[in-house]
Scaffold this motif. Structure first.
Motif, PDB file in Angstrom:
ATOM      1  N   ARG A  42     -18.296  14.721 -20.671  1.00  0.00           N
ATOM      2  CA  ARG A  42     -17.584  15.996 -20.620  1.00  0.00           C
ATOM      3  C   ARG A  42     -16.846  16.163 -19.295  1.00  0.00           C
ATOM      4  O   ARG A  42     -15.661  16.541 -19.277  1.00  0.00           O
ATOM      5  N   THR A  43     -17.510  15.889 -18.197  1.00  0.00           N
ATOM      6  CA  THR A  43     -16.891  16.062 -16.882  1.00  0.00           C
ATOM      7  C   THR A  43     -15.778  15.037 -16.666  1.00  0.00           C
ATOM      8  O   THR A  43     -14.732  15.351 -16.069  1.00  0.00           O
ATOM      9  N   THR A  44     -15.980  13.833 -17.169  1.00  0.00           N
ATOM     10  CA  THR A  44     -14.956  12.795 -17.046  1.00  0.00           C
ATOM     11  C   THR A  44     -13.677  13.228 -17.753  1.00  0.00           C
ATOM     12  O   THR A  44     -12.560  13.065 -17.226  1.00  0.00           O
ATOM     13  N   GLU A  45     -13.829  13.799 -18.934  1.00  0.00           N
ATOM     14  CA  GLU A  45     -12.658  14.260 -19.694  1.00  0.00           C
ATOM     15  C   GLU A  45     -11.940  15.392 -18.972  1.00  0.00           C
ATOM     16  O   GLU A  45     -10.709  15.467 -18.981  1.00  0.00           O
ATOM     17  N   ALA A  46     -12.705  16.276 -18.325  1.00  0.00           N
ATOM     18  CA  ALA A  46     -12.088  17.383 -17.592  1.00  0.00           C
ATOM     19  C   ALA A  46     -11.258  16.852 -16.421  1.00  0.00           C
ATOM     20  O   ALA A  46     -10.135  17.317 -16.172  1.00  0.00           O
ATOM     21  N   ILE A  47     -11.792  15.861 -15.712  1.00  0.00           N
ATOM     22  CA  ILE A  47     -11.081  15.289 -14.563  1.00  0.00           C
ATOM     23  C   ILE A  47      -9.846  14.526 -15.026  1.00  0.00           C
ATOM     24  O   ILE A  47      -8.747  14.650 -14.437  1.00  0.00           O
ATOM     25  N   LEU A  48     -10.002  13.744 -16.088  1.00  0.00           N
ATOM     26  CA  LEU A  48      -8.867  12.964 -16.595  1.00  0.00           C
ATOM     27  C   LEU A  48      -7.766  13.869 -17.139  1.00  0.00           C
ATOM     28  O   LEU A  48      -6.573  13.550 -17.036  1.00  0.00           O
ATOM     29  N   GLY A  49      -8.154  15.008 -17.725  1.00  0.00           N
ATOM     30  CA  GLY A  49      -7.161  15.955 -18.229  1.00  0.00           C
ATOM     31  C   GLY A  49      -6.279  16.454 -17.104  1.00  0.00           C
ATOM     32  O   GLY A  49      -5.049  16.584 -17.258  1.00  0.00           O
ATOM     33  N   ARG A  50      -6.893  16.713 -15.949  1.00  0.00           N
ATOM     34  CA  ARG A  50      -6.111  17.166 -14.785  1.00  0.00           C
ATOM     35  C   ARG A  50      -5.167  16.066 -14.303  1.00  0.00           C
ATOM     36  O   ARG A  50      -3.999  16.331 -13.958  1.00  0.00           O
ATOM     37  N   LEU A  51      -5.636  14.822 -14.301  1.00  0.00           N
ATOM     38  CA  LEU A  51      -4.795  13.702 -13.859  1.00  0.00           C
ATOM     39  C   LEU A  51      -3.635  13.478 -14.823  1.00  0.00           C
ATOM     40  O   LEU A  51      -2.505  13.216 -14.400  1.00  0.00           O
ATOM     41  N   ARG A  52      -3.903  13.573 -16.099  1.00  0.00           N
ATOM     42  CA  ARG A  52      -2.835  13.350 -17.091  1.00  0.00           C
ATOM     43  C   ARG A  52      -1.751  14.418 -16.978  1.00  0.00           C
ATOM     44  O   ARG A  52      -0.550  14.124 -17.106  1.00  0.00           O
ATOM     45  N   ASP A  53      -2.186  15.661 -16.737  1.00  0.00           N
ATOM     46  CA  ASP A  53      -1.205  16.731 -16.566  1.00  0.00           C
ATOM     47  C   ASP A  53      -0.317  16.453 -15.354  1.00  0.00           C
ATOM     48  O   ASP A  53       0.914  16.660 -15.394  1.00  0.00           O
ATOM     49  N   GLY A  54      -0.919  15.999 -14.286  1.00  0.00           N
ATOM     50  CA  GLY A  54      -0.154  15.695 -13.078  1.00  0.00           C
ATOM     51  C   GLY A  54       0.802  14.539 -13.281  1.00  0.00           C
ATOM     52  O   GLY A  54       1.946  14.559 -12.777  1.00  0.00           O
ATOM     53  N   LEU A  55       0.338  13.521 -14.008  1.00  0.00           N
ATOM     54  CA  LEU A  55       1.207  12.374 -14.298  1.00  0.00           C
ATOM     55  C   LEU A  55       2.381  12.796 -15.164  1.00  0.00           C
ATOM     56  O   LEU A  55       3.516  12.337 -14.976  1.00  0.00           O
ATOM     57  N   ALA A  56       2.106  13.692 -16.122  1.00  0.00           N
ATOM     58  CA  ALA A  56       3.167  14.152 -17.008  1.00  0.00           C
ATOM     59  C   ALA A  56       4.230  14.923 -16.238  1.00  0.00           C
ATOM     60  O   ALA A  56       5.413  14.904 -16.592  1.00  0.00           O
ATOM     61  N   ARG A  57       3.856  15.568 -15.159  1.00  0.00           N
ATOM     62  CA  ARG A  57       4.805  16.344 -14.359  1.00  0.00           C
ATOM     63  C   ARG A  57       5.299  15.551 -13.152  1.00  0.00           C
ATOM     64  O   ARG A  57       5.939  16.106 -12.269  1.00  0.00           O
ATOM     65  N   ASN A  58       4.954  14.282 -13.112  1.00  0.00           N
ATOM     66  CA  ASN A  58       5.388  13.381 -12.025  1.00  0.00           C
ATOM     67  C   ASN A  58       4.929  13.892 -10.646  1.00  0.00           C
ATOM     68  O   ASN A  58       5.663  13.822  -9.657  1.00  0.00           O
ATOM     69  N   GLU A  59       3.722  14.424 -10.595  1.00  0.00           N
ATOM     70  CA  GLU A  59       3.187  14.945  -9.335  1.00  0.00           C
ATOM     71  C   GLU A  59       2.579  13.846  -8.468  1.00  0.00           C
ATOM     72  O   GLU A  59       2.403  14.039  -7.263  1.00  0.00           O
ATOM     73  N   PHE A  60       2.222  12.704  -9.070  1.00  0.00           N
ATOM     74  CA  PHE A  60       1.539  11.655  -8.333  1.00  0.00           C
ATOM     75  C   PHE A  60       2.493  10.516  -8.003  1.00  0.00           C
ATOM     76  O   PHE A  60       2.579   9.518  -8.727  1.00  0.00           O
ATOM     77  N   GLY A  61       3.193  10.685  -6.928  1.00  0.00           N
ATOM     78  CA  GLY A  61       4.121   9.646  -6.532  1.00  0.00           C
ATOM     79  C   GLY A  61       3.437   8.496  -5.811  1.00  0.00           C
ATOM     80  O   GLY A  61       3.954   7.384  -5.754  1.00  0.00           O
ATOM     81  N   ASP A  62       2.273   8.730  -5.238  1.00  0.00           N
ATOM     82  CA  ASP A  62       1.557   7.666  -4.540  1.00  0.00           C
ATOM     83  C   ASP A  62       0.048   7.895  -4.662  1.00  0.00           C
ATOM     84  O   ASP A  62      -0.408   8.894  -5.211  1.00  0.00           O
ATOM     85  N   GLU A  63      -0.709   6.965  -4.098  1.00  0.00           N
ATOM     86  CA  GLU A  63      -2.171   7.025  -4.209  1.00  0.00           C
ATOM     87  C   GLU A  63      -2.754   8.258  -3.513  1.00  0.00           C
ATOM     88  O   GLU A  63      -3.766   8.810  -3.949  1.00  0.00           O
ATOM     89  N   ALA A  64      -2.099   8.707  -2.429  1.00  0.00           N
ATOM     90  CA  ALA A  64      -2.617   9.859  -1.695  1.00  0.00           C
ATOM     91  C   ALA A  64      -2.661  11.102  -2.570  1.00  0.00           C
ATOM     92  O   ALA A  64      -3.600  11.911  -2.487  1.00  0.00           O
ATOM     93  N   LYS A  65      -1.669  11.250  -3.445  1.00  0.00           N
ATOM     94  CA  LYS A  65      -1.631  12.405  -4.345  1.00  0.00           C
ATOM     95  C   LYS A  65      -2.767  12.334  -5.366  1.00  0.00           C
ATOM     96  O   LYS A  65      -3.352  13.353  -5.734  1.00  0.00           O
ATOM     97  N   LYS A  71       1.009   0.109  -5.976  1.00  0.00           N
ATOM     98  CA  LYS A  71       2.428   0.420  -5.786  1.00  0.00           C
ATOM     99  C   LYS A  71       2.935   1.441  -6.789  1.00  0.00           C
ATOM    100  O   LYS A  71       3.834   2.223  -6.490  1.00  0.00           O
ATOM    101  N   GLU A  72       2.371   1.428  -7.995  1.00  0.00           N
ATOM    102  CA  GLU A  72       2.874   2.325  -9.042  1.00  0.00           C
ATOM    103  C   GLU A  72       1.709   3.082  -9.671  1.00  0.00           C
ATOM    104  O   GLU A  72       0.700   2.498 -10.049  1.00  0.00           O
ATOM    105  N   ILE A  73       1.869   4.406  -9.774  1.00  0.00           N
ATOM    106  CA  ILE A  73       0.856   5.238 -10.412  1.00  0.00           C
ATOM    107  C   ILE A  73       1.372   5.603 -11.796  1.00  0.00           C
ATOM    108  O   ILE A  73       2.325   6.372 -11.949  1.00  0.00           O
ATOM    109  N   ASP A  74       0.751   4.982 -12.819  1.00  0.00           N
ATOM    110  CA  ASP A  74       1.197   5.241 -14.193  1.00  0.00           C
ATOM    111  C   ASP A  74       0.030   5.756 -15.027  1.00  0.00           C
ATOM    112  O   ASP A  74      -1.089   5.907 -14.550  1.00  0.00           O
ATOM    113  N   ALA A  75       0.316   6.003 -16.304  1.00  0.00           N
ATOM    114  CA  ALA A  75      -0.697   6.562 -17.199  1.00  0.00           C
ATOM    115  C   ALA A  75      -1.884   5.627 -17.376  1.00  0.00           C
ATOM    116  O   ALA A  75      -3.004   6.071 -17.682  1.00  0.00           O
ATOM    117  N   GLY A  76      -1.675   4.342 -17.183  1.00  0.00           N
ATOM    118  CA  GLY A  76      -2.764   3.369 -17.359  1.00  0.00           C
ATOM    119  C   GLY A  76      -3.896   3.550 -16.364  1.00  0.00           C
ATOM    120  O   GLY A  76      -5.022   3.112 -16.605  1.00  0.00           O
TER     121      GLY A  76
END
Length: 423
Positions: free
Chosen positions: A168-191, A146-151
């Protein structure tokens, strides 16, 4: 009295004269008796057949004098005429082999079809899509959330590391996710799914180099390397099958001379596919086998040389040095060869496969990766770590034993098969 003596003398002279001419008459007509001598000589020959059999050369000479040899000449001439008639067939049988090359040349520069059956890929990646696999574990995290948060990034990190994606690759992928979360781009699981898939495609594309190798030269020399058991020989057989179906002429080099079964296995593939296999004796120098294969391919005007090599442990310096020598020998046979050096990796080896790839790249300058046995592991995400770390494109992925189970790699199709929804 005197008259009587004279008459007696005349009678004596006449009698002597008649006696002389009667005795000499049989000897005078010799021209009439010569023809009679010929039949007698022929009768003697008929009565003495053994002498003719004992000396056939003399009999032949005698037959020639009698005019029989000229009668044999026409028969010889017929046989001589028959020879040219029988000689052309071999030439005719050789001609098609020479004429077959132009047909292959017409499609030399064509890339193999990039049409990928996603459903077939998905079937091969079934283990990675199961509940305990890479996709299954990500799905359990996201679906119904229901909620997509930093956790969520910490939970995704655990799944990525457990799937041998690499730190290394895990950190690259997580960096992209954190940036999106910081900009509130992930409103749901589909994003989140969309972001994960986009990042995976970016990593696997390797600057647009992923996919089947191009036939830049004729012949294009492809060297396949890797550790024992990775599937090099089988991969060569599958590649040869696919290339032959596209109209390419292939020559196979049995460079794995230290494993007798590898040579026999490649011979079987060659017979099955219809490709010539160049091989040496057991324990022969692998470089010489590759050298001869390249020369033979040049003679045949072949499109591709697929060269097998002995399994090399990436931790054995001397064995890796020998692999370098094979590459140098290929360059002596044809400048610029090998044009492709593909590392065949067993996907079930996980992180160990990544270590192998690193060592082989440093030693040989890899141009591509073939990932085999991907259907036998639940860690399909490990391919992300290899591409991201080495920046080496994936050329093909193996998802089964059949020739059509070797798929040309397409980043988009692969990500769809691995991370796409079941629908």
């Amino acid at each position: 009295m005197e008259i009587v003596y004279i008459l007696v003398a005349l009678l004596a002279l006449l009698g002597g004269y008649f006696l002389f001419f009667k005795k000499s008459e049989p000897a005078l007509p010799s021209p009439e008796k010569k023809p009679a001598l010929k039949p007698k000589s022929e009768q003697r020959r008929k009565a003495e057949p053994a002498e003719e059999d004992e000396d056939e050369d003399e009999a032949a000479e005698e037959r020639g004098e009698e005019g029989r040899k000229p009668e044999a000449k026409p028969a010889d001439a017929k046989r001589a005429d028959a020879k040219p008639a029988s000689a052309p067939p071999p030439k005719k049988s050789e001609a098609p082999a020479e004429e077959a090359a132009p047909a292959a040349r017409e499609v030399t520069d064509d890339r193999p079809s990039r049409t990928v059956n996603v459903q077939s890929l998905r079937k091969g990646l079934a283990k990675s899509r199961e509940a305990e696999g890479f996709f299954g574990r990500l799905k359990a995290l996201l679906v119904g959330r229901k909620e997509i948060d930093a956790g969520i990034t910490e939970e995704i990190e655990e799944v990525l590391l457990a799937s041998d994606v690499g730190v290394r690759t895990t950190e690259a992928i997580l960096g992209r996710l954190r940036d999106g979360l910081a900009r509130n781009e992930f409103g749901d699981e589909a994003k989140v799914w969309e972001a994960l898939r986009a990042e995976a495609v970016r990593i696997l594309s390797v600057d647009g180099q992923a996919g089947a190798f191009e036939l830049r030269k004729k012949p294009t020399v492809v060297l396949l390397v890797g550790v024992n058991g990775a599937g090099k020989t089988t991969t060569i057989g599958k590649l040869a099958t696919q290339l032959k179906a596209q109209g390419k002429v292939c020559v196979l080099a049995a460079g794995d001379t230290f494993r007798a079964a590898a040579v026999q296995q490649l011979k079987v593939w060659g017979e099955r596919v219809g490709c010539e296999v160049i091989h040496g004796k057991d324990g022969a120098d692998p470089g010489s086998v590759v050298f001869e294969a390249i020369k033979r391919a040049t003679e045949l005007n072949a499109d591709v040389v697929l060269a097998d090599t002995a399994g090399r442990l990436h931790t054995k310096t001397n064995l890796m040095t020998q692999m370098k020598k094979i590459a140098k020998t290929a360059d002596k046979a044809l400048s610029g060869a090998p044009h492709e050096t593909l590392l065949v990796i067993d996907a079930t080896n996980g992180q160990n496969a990544a270590a192998q790839a690193t060592e082989f790249k440093e030693a040989l300058g890899l141009t591509g990766i073939v990932l085999t046995k991907l259907d036998g592991t639940a860690k399909g995400g490990m391919i992300l770590g290899i591409c991201d770390t080495l920046r080496v494109p994936v050329r093909f992925v193996g998802l089964g034993e059949r020739p059509d189970d070797l798929h040309e790699f397409s980043p988009e199709a692969f990500v769809e098969a691995l991370l796409g929804r079941d629908s």
